[in-house]
Design an enzyme around this catalytic site. Structure first.
Site, PDB file in Angstrom:
ATOM      1  N   ASP A  67       0.837  -1.196   0.000  1.00  0.00           N
ATOM      2  CA  ASP A  67       0.000   0.000   0.000  1.00  0.00           C
ATOM      3  C   ASP A  67       0.876   1.252   0.000  1.00  0.00           C
ATOM      4  OD1 ASP A  67      -2.162  -1.698   0.287  1.00  0.00           O
ATOM      5  OD2 ASP A  67      -2.205  -1.514   2.467  1.00  0.00           O
TER       6      ASP A  67
HETATM    7  N1  URA Z   1      -1.055  -5.997   3.811  1.00  0.00           N
HETATM    8  C1  URA Z   1      -1.555  -4.750   3.894  1.00  0.00           C
HETATM    9  O1  URA Z   1      -2.576  -4.521   4.508  1.00  0.00           O
HETATM   10  N2  URA Z   1      -0.898  -3.761   3.244  1.00  0.00           N
HETATM   11  C2  URA Z   1       0.266  -3.946   2.587  1.00  0.00           C
HETATM   12  O2  URA Z   1       0.829  -2.987   2.058  1.00  0.00           O
HETATM   13  C3  URA Z   1       0.782  -5.248   2.526  1.00  0.00           C
HETATM   14  C4  URA Z   1       0.109  -6.259   3.146  1.00  0.00           C
END
Ligand code: URA
Length: 229
Positions: free
Chosen positions: A101
């Site tokens: 993310d």
């Molecule tokens: N899980 C998440 O919630 N976000 C990420 O960036 C990676 C794994």
């Protein structure tokens, strides 16, 4: 690999330009004109363009430390793409093997070998990803067992695969998972009544993050091989 990809990877042509040449009959596979760009070709096929034998460039394998506020996309959107940090030729041919993310930091693997990234991202390949997670509430003791058994994420119908939770402090844990569902880590903690305050990926398979934020390096041959099946 697809013929159009092979032609692009062995010339300065884009995949679209390569496909046009293939459809116009200028590419031969083992001495026969090949008109279909999706034809699968292998290393032992001889591919020629205007009678010149083509040799594909070697695949590239990169480890990067993703900064917060960047996105795992080939183009800038609401945030800048992390590819802005990688100043090498033909960046558009690369893709990310397991996105993070925008607000997540840490280890990202980048390649132009789709088969290799499949070994990292598909849950059936059981490739472990280790996340360091800061939590907004103290971790409850029963979460280790819940994650080991699998939890139901909101809107889904299958439990998460068994995950390993190592408690570091009341608000900091290491979580090891083998899947990459949408916002998986954040949703797993939400499913047990907690909330992720910050998230950082430290390790994928045997590869450990070892460069500073915003930096990158090529993987060693041994690291590349560790994901080959
Ligand atoms: N899980 C998440 O919630 N976000 C990420 O960036 C990676 C794994």
């Amino acid at each position: 690999m697809r013929l159009d990809k092979f032609v692009a990877k062995s010339t300065e042509l884009t995949k679209i330009e390569a496909a046009e040449l293939i459809r116009s009959g200028e590419v031969m596979v083992n001495g026969e004109v090949a008109l279909i760009e999706s034809t699968q070709v292998h290393e032992d096929n001889q591919i020629t363009l205007n009678d010149q034998v083509l040799t594909a460039r070697a695949f590239r394998y990169i480890l990067m430390h993703k900064p917060a506020g960047t996105i795992c996309s080939n183009i800038d959107e609401a945030y800048p793409s992390l590819f802005n940090y990688i100043d090498i030729d033909r960046v558009s041919e690369l893709h990310i093997a397991g996105r993070l993310d925008a607000d997540t930091t840490g280890l990202v693997l980048i390649t132009d070998n789709g088969r290799w990234s499949f070994n990292i991202t598909r849950p059936t390949q059981h490739c472990e990803k280790v996340y360091r997670v800061s939590l907004s509430k103290c971790i409850a003791d029963d979460v280790v067992a819940k994650f080991e058994q699998g939890v139901m994420l909101h809107g889904e119908q299958q439990l998460t695969l068994p995950a390993r939770l190592q408690i570091i402090t009341a608000n900091e844990v290491l979580l090891t998972i083998t899947e990459g569902r949408y916002h998986q880590v954040k949703r797993m903690f939400f499913a047990v009544g907690n909330r992720v305050a910050s998230l950082h990926r430290e390790k994928i398979g045997k590869v450990q993050l070892d460069v500073e934020e915003g930096q990158w390096r090529y993987l060693s041959n041994e690291e590349v091989q560790s994901f080959m099946k």
